[in-house]
Design an enzyme around this catalytic site. Structure first.
Site, mmCIF file in Angstrom:
data_model
loop_
_atom_site.group_PDB
_atom_site.id
_atom_site.type_symbol
_atom_site.label_atom_id
_atom_site.label_comp_id
_atom_site.label_asym_id
_atom_site.label_seq_id
_atom_site.Cartn_x
_atom_site.Cartn_y
_atom_site.Cartn_z
ATOM 1 N N HIS A 132 48.322 4.997 -47.343
ATOM 2 C CA HIS A 132 49.447 3.719 -46.645
ATOM 3 C C HIS A 132 49.842 2.848 -47.899
ATOM 4 O O HIS A 132 51.137 2.501 -48.004
ATOM 5 C CB HIS A 132 49.063 2.940 -45.492
ATOM 6 C CG HIS A 132 49.270 3.770 -44.243
ATOM 7 N ND1 HIS A 132 50.647 4.551 -43.929
ATOM 8 C CD2 HIS A 132 48.525 4.070 -43.202
ATOM 9 C CE1 HIS A 132 50.489 5.035 -42.775
ATOM 10 N NE2 HIS A 132 49.200 5.036 -42.184
ATOM 11 N N GLU B 259 44.244 4.681 -45.002
ATOM 12 C CA GLU B 259 44.751 3.373 -45.054
ATOM 13 C C GLU B 259 45.155 3.188 -46.338
ATOM 14 O O GLU B 259 46.354 2.494 -46.844
ATOM 15 C CB GLU B 259 43.934 2.229 -44.731
ATOM 16 C CG GLU B 259 43.626 2.568 -43.063
ATOM 17 C CD GLU B 259 44.946 2.628 -41.979
ATOM 18 O OE1 GLU B 259 45.995 2.277 -42.392
ATOM 19 O OE2 GLU B 259 44.718 3.389 -41.166
HETATM 20 NI NI NI Z 1 48.367 5.668 -40.404
#
Ligand code: NI
Length: 186
Positions: free
Chosen positions: A158, A155
């Site tokens: 991201h 994450e």
């Molecule tokens: Ni993802």
């Protein structure tokens, strides 16, 4: 049963490659709602019957940028053995330290923004210490390990505009010391 109506962006969307912005507190009510909708979505997606009925892919993490909001926020909801959920709401995270030991998810990582089969593994730190802010803006630190550590790193990537697919099989390259301990998460 009402499934939160989230528009999860596909990897083709360029927004996913932008670096998300630091979050300023207090959060807007829209951002708070999006946090809880995302957690609800992830939890429903891990219920086999609901996932089948509503054609949901199971996911345990979502970053705001995947919902078209490039702010440094992600949520994780991971089903425990007793069917309760381990939930994390993580804002403005910074990895403060990471283990030398690496792990990878044996069946390969998945991402709700990558709608194609991917094969290969992604080496990650087995444990990471992360500083972040909670939903009220309070500073927190957490030490996560194994599958939750993998999810945090996925994450956080991201938030930096990085999709896991670029890391697949990177352990075969010289970037990672081949003699380092690397374990499989089943
Ligand atoms: Ni993802």
């Amino acid at each position: 049963m009402k499934i939160p109506n989230l528009n999860i962006l596909d990897e083709k969307n360029k927004i996913l490659r932008t670096v998300s912005k630091e979050v300023v507190f207090p959060l807007s009510s829209e951002d708070e709602k999006l946090i809880f909708d995302a957690i609800k979505y992830l939890e429903l997606s891990q219920d086999d019957k609901i996932a089948e009925k509503y054609d949901l892919r199971a996911g345990m993490g979502l970053a705001f940028v995947q919902l078209g909001v490039p702010k440094r926020i992600f949520v994780i909801a991971n089903k425990n053995e007793d069917d309760s959920f381990e939930e994390h709401i993580v804002i403005n995270p910074v990895i403060k330290s990471a283990s030398e030991e690496l792990v990878y998810v044996g069946e390969g990582e998945g991402c709700l923004s990558i709608n194609r089969p991917t094969t290969g593994i992604v080496p990650r730190h087995a444990r990471v210490n992360v500083e972040y802010q909670d939903i009220k803006g309070n500073k927190q630190t957490i030490r996560v390990r194994e599958d939750i550590a993998v999810a945090f790193q996925h994450e956080i990537d991201h938030l930096n505009g990085i999709l896991f697919s670029i890391f697949i099989n990177m352990f075969k390259s010289s970037i990672v010391n081949p003699f380092i301990i690397i374990n499989v998460i089943k």
